[in-house]
Design a protein around this motif. Structure first.
Motif, PDB file in Angstrom:
ATOM      1  N   ALA A   1      11.968  13.670  -6.182  1.00 38.87           N
ATOM      2  CA  ALA A   1      11.335  12.355  -6.244  1.00 38.87           C
ATOM      3  C   ALA A   1      12.275  11.267  -5.718  1.00 38.87           C
ATOM      4  CB  ALA A   1      10.908  12.048  -7.678  1.00 38.87           C
ATOM      5  N   ILE A   2      13.543  11.348  -6.090  1.00 40.90           N
ATOM      6  CA  ILE A   2      14.518  10.356  -5.617  1.00 40.90           C
ATOM      7  C   ILE A   2      14.685  10.458  -4.105  1.00 40.90           C
ATOM      8  CG2 ILE A   2      16.960   9.687  -5.673  1.00 40.90           C
ATOM      9  CD1 ILE A   2      16.922  10.470  -8.684  1.00 40.90           C
ATOM     10  N   LEU A   3      14.724  11.676  -3.586  1.00 45.87           N
ATOM     11  CA  LEU A   3      14.856  11.872  -2.143  1.00 45.87           C
ATOM     12  C   LEU A   3      13.623  11.304  -1.422  1.00 45.87           C
ATOM     13  CD1 LEU A   3      16.338  12.990   0.315  1.00 45.87           C
ATOM     14  CD2 LEU A   3      15.225  15.200  -0.141  1.00 45.87           C
ATOM     15  N   ALA A   4      12.445  11.585  -1.945  1.00 48.91           N
ATOM     16  CA  ALA A   4      11.217  11.047  -1.335  1.00 48.91           C
ATOM     17  C   ALA A   4      11.237   9.522  -1.363  1.00 48.91           C
ATOM     18  CB  ALA A   4       9.985  11.591  -2.059  1.00 48.91           C
ATOM     19  N   TYR A   5      11.700   8.966  -2.460  1.00 48.73           N
ATOM     20  CA  TYR A   5      11.798   7.507  -2.572  1.00 48.73           C
ATOM     21  C   TYR A   5      12.775   6.953  -1.539  1.00 48.73           C
ATOM     22  CZ  TYR A   5      12.657   2.910  -4.676  1.00 48.73           C
ATOM     23  OH  TYR A   5      12.796   1.566  -4.897  1.00 48.73           O
ATOM     24  N   ALA A   6      13.938   7.575  -1.423  1.00 44.23           N
ATOM     25  CA  ALA A   6      14.938   7.101  -0.464  1.00 44.23           C
ATOM     26  C   ALA A   6      14.393   7.135   0.965  1.00 44.23           C
ATOM     27  CB  ALA A   6      16.209   7.938  -0.562  1.00 44.23           C
ATOM     28  N   LYS A   7      13.688   8.200   1.299  1.00 50.06           N
ATOM     29  CA  LYS A   7      13.154   8.338   2.655  1.00 50.06           C
ATOM     30  C   LYS A   7      11.996   7.386   2.939  1.00 50.06           C
ATOM     31  CE  LYS A   7      14.448  13.098   3.658  1.00 50.06           C
ATOM     32  NZ  LYS A   7      13.931  14.451   3.955  1.00 50.06           N
ATOM     33  N   ASN A   8      11.278   6.981   1.881  1.00 49.55           N
ATOM     34  CA  ASN A   8      10.063   6.173   2.058  1.00 49.55           C
ATOM     35  C   ASN A   8      10.152   4.804   1.400  1.00 49.55           C
ATOM     36  OD1 ASN A   8       8.093   8.140   3.373  1.00 49.55           O
ATOM     37  ND2 ASN A   8       8.912   9.328   1.680  1.00 49.55           N
ATOM     38  N   ILE A   9      11.349   4.315   1.181  1.00 50.58           N
ATOM     39  CA  ILE A   9      11.520   3.079   0.420  1.00 50.58           C
ATOM     40  C   ILE A   9      10.791   1.889   1.047  1.00 50.58           C
ATOM     41  CG2 ILE A   9      13.737   2.470   1.483  1.00 50.58           C
ATOM     42  CD1 ILE A   9      14.550   1.536  -1.429  1.00 50.58           C
ATOM     43  N   GLU A  10      10.584   1.933   2.342  1.00 54.04           N
ATOM     44  CA  GLU A  10       9.865   0.841   3.004  1.00 54.04           C
ATOM     45  C   GLU A  10       8.360   1.112   3.097  1.00 54.04           C
ATOM     46  OE1 GLU A  10      12.942  -1.198   5.994  1.00 54.04           O
ATOM     47  OE2 GLU A  10      12.388   0.852   6.546  1.00 54.04           O
ATOM     48  N   ARG A  11       7.936   2.284   2.640  1.00 50.18           N
ATOM     49  CA  ARG A  11       6.520   2.660   2.705  1.00 50.18           C
ATOM     50  C   ARG A  11       6.102   3.270   1.362  1.00 50.18           C
ATOM     51  NH1 ARG A  11       5.776   6.863   6.861  1.00 50.18           N
ATOM     52  NH2 ARG A  11       7.534   7.712   5.746  1.00 50.18           N
ATOM     53  N   LEU A  12       6.172   2.471   0.318  1.00 55.71           N
ATOM     54  CA  LEU A  12       5.895   2.982  -1.025  1.00 55.71           C
ATOM     55  C   LEU A  12       4.475   3.486  -1.184  1.00 55.71           C
ATOM     56  CD1 LEU A  12       7.872   0.515  -3.298  1.00 55.71           C
ATOM     57  CD2 LEU A  12       8.577   2.734  -2.399  1.00 55.71           C
ATOM     58  N   ASP A  13       3.546   3.035  -0.340  1.00 54.25           N
ATOM     59  CA  ASP A  13       2.170   3.522  -0.421  1.00 54.25           C
ATOM     60  C   ASP A  13       2.101   5.035  -0.217  1.00 54.25           C
ATOM     61  OD1 ASP A  13       2.995   2.635   2.273  1.00 54.25           O
ATOM     62  OD2 ASP A  13       1.028   3.381   2.897  1.00 54.25           O
ATOM     63  N   VAL A  14       3.047   5.590   0.535  1.00 48.72           N
ATOM     64  CA  VAL A  14       3.111   7.036   0.758  1.00 48.72           C
ATOM     65  C   VAL A  14       3.350   7.771  -0.564  1.00 48.72           C
ATOM     66  CG1 VAL A  14       4.493   8.855   1.880  1.00 48.72           C
ATOM     67  CG2 VAL A  14       3.929   6.772   3.116  1.00 48.72           C
ATOM     68  N   LEU A  15       4.019   7.099  -1.485  1.00 50.54           N
ATOM     69  CA  LEU A  15       4.388   7.722  -2.759  1.00 50.54           C
ATOM     70  C   LEU A  15       3.352   7.504  -3.856  1.00 50.54           C
ATOM     71  CD1 LEU A  15       8.150   6.668  -2.767  1.00 50.54           C
ATOM     72  CD2 LEU A  15       7.160   8.825  -1.966  1.00 50.54           C
ATOM     73  N   GLY A  16       2.225   6.880  -3.527  1.00 54.04           N
ATOM     74  CA  GLY A  16       1.214   6.549  -4.528  1.00 54.04           C
ATOM     75  C   GLY A  16       0.844   7.684  -5.463  1.00 54.04           C
ATOM     76  N   PRO A  17       0.461   8.860  -4.959  1.00 55.42           N
ATOM     77  CA  PRO A  17       0.095   9.960  -5.854  1.00 55.42           C
ATOM     78  C   PRO A  17       1.256  10.408  -6.755  1.00 55.42           C
ATOM     79  CG  PRO A  17      -0.736  10.368  -3.646  1.00 55.42           C
ATOM     80  CD  PRO A  17       0.173   9.173  -3.558  1.00 55.42           C
ATOM     81  N   ALA A  18       2.453  10.442  -6.216  1.00 55.35           N
ATOM     82  CA  ALA A  18       3.622  10.840  -7.016  1.00 55.35           C
ATOM     83  C   ALA A  18       3.900   9.811  -8.104  1.00 55.35           C
ATOM     84  CB  ALA A  18       4.844  11.026  -6.116  1.00 55.35           C
ATOM     85  N   VAL A  19       3.771   8.533  -7.755  1.00 59.78           N
ATOM     86  CA  VAL A  19       3.986   7.465  -8.740  1.00 59.78           C
ATOM     87  C   VAL A  19       2.926   7.561  -9.838  1.00 59.78           C
ATOM     88  CG1 VAL A  19       3.925   4.964  -9.083  1.00 59.78           C
ATOM     89  CG2 VAL A  19       5.240   5.930  -7.183  1.00 59.78           C
ATOM     90  N   ALA A  20       1.680   7.823  -9.463  1.00 60.21           N
ATOM     91  CA  ALA A  20       0.608   7.949 -10.461  1.00 60.21           C
ATOM     92  C   ALA A  20       0.893   9.091 -11.432  1.00 60.21           C
ATOM     93  CB  ALA A  20      -0.734   8.155  -9.762  1.00 60.21           C
ATOM     94  N   ARG A  21       1.378  10.215 -10.909  1.00 58.75           N
ATOM     95  CA  ARG A  21       1.733  11.352 -11.788  1.00 58.75           C
ATOM     96  C   ARG A  21       2.888  10.975 -12.718  1.00 58.75           C
ATOM     97  NH1 ARG A  21       0.890  14.061  -7.011  1.00 58.75           N
ATOM     98  NH2 ARG A  21       3.114  14.280  -6.592  1.00 58.75           N
ATOM     99  N   MET A  22       3.858  10.264 -12.179  1.00 53.33           N
ATOM    100  CA  MET A  22       5.005   9.845 -12.978  1.00 53.33           C
ATOM    101  C   MET A  22       4.567   8.905 -14.100  1.00 53.33           C
ATOM    102  SD  MET A  22       8.631   8.535 -11.347  1.00 53.33           S
ATOM    103  CE  MET A  22       8.202   9.242  -9.777  1.00 53.33           C
ATOM    104  N   VAL A  23       3.723   7.955 -13.764  1.00 56.97           N
ATOM    105  CA  VAL A  23       3.225   7.003 -14.757  1.00 56.97           C
ATOM    106  C   VAL A  23       2.476   7.749 -15.856  1.00 56.97           C
ATOM    107  CG1 VAL A  23       1.548   5.138 -15.127  1.00 56.97           C
ATOM    108  CG2 VAL A  23       3.182   4.998 -13.234  1.00 56.97           C
ATOM    109  N   ALA A  24       1.597   8.666 -15.471  1.00 54.95           N
ATOM    110  CA  ALA A  24       0.832   9.428 -16.461  1.00 54.95           C
ATOM    111  C   ALA A  24       1.764  10.216 -17.382  1.00 54.95           C
ATOM    112  CB  ALA A  24      -0.153  10.369 -15.767  1.00 54.95           C
ATOM    113  N   ARG A  25       2.756  10.831 -16.806  1.00 53.88           N
ATOM    114  CA  ARG A  25       3.713  11.623 -17.609  1.00 53.88           C
ATOM    115  C   ARG A  25       4.519  10.712 -18.527  1.00 53.88           C
ATOM    116  NH1 ARG A  25       4.642  15.837 -20.500  1.00 53.88           N
ATOM    117  NH2 ARG A  25       6.753  16.614 -20.374  1.00 53.88           N
TER     118      ARG A  25
END
Length: 149
Positions: free
Chosen positions: A61-85
């Motif tokens: 997750a941290i690696l995906a964030y680092a690679k996509n820090i300027e495009r957080l919309d790409v991480l939407g599904p992962a963020v939603a799973r994190m929030v739910a957890r």
């Protein structure tokens, strides 16, 4: 919500290769630091810790964030799973400073001070709080929605 500076985002993106190589070591070290507080340790599935699953998931997750820090919309599904957890396990806004205080030193512990310079850690601090603010807001809404249901 805090926003990381362009310089911080550039530095975070530039650390992706180091995270790809050492991410699990960083997250393992972070959890060691974080779990010095038994109340925080109790929020986590210890079986996932012992198997190494949780440190691997967080490193990815941290690696995906680092690679996509300027495009957080790409991480939407992962963020939603994190929030739910997080809502499921009772993570609250007051836990985020503890994670920052464990993660940033863990980066230096693993990468060393010559790679994890003060500038790199400051950039990661900005990036961490940008994401934390997003998660905290989404979790607050999820808690509110759950209570209203």
């Amino acid at each position: 919500m805090r926003v990381a500076s362009q310089q911080a985002m550039d530095i975070v993106k530039s650390t992706s290769p180091a995270l790809e190589k050492h991410g699990v070591a960083i997250t393992t070290r972070m959890y060691e630091r974080l779990f010095r507080d038994p109340a925080i340790a109790a929020l986590f599935d210890q079986a996932a810790q012992e198997s190494g699953e949780q440190p691997r998931r967080l490193a990815a997750a941290i690696l995906a964030y680092a690679k996509n820090i300027e495009r957080l919309d790409v991480l939407g599904p992962a963020v939603a799973r994190m929030v739910a957890r997080h809502v499921e396990t009772g993570v609250r806004a007051e836990h985020y400073p503890h994670v920052a205080n464990a993660l940033l030193p863990a980066i230096r512990d693993v990468l060393g001070a010559d790679v994890a310079t003060d500038e790199v850690l400051a950039a990661w601090g900005e990036a961490y709080w940008m994401l934390a603010d997003l998660l905290i807001a989404a979790e607050a809404q999820a808690y509110e929605d759950r209570e209203a249901a």
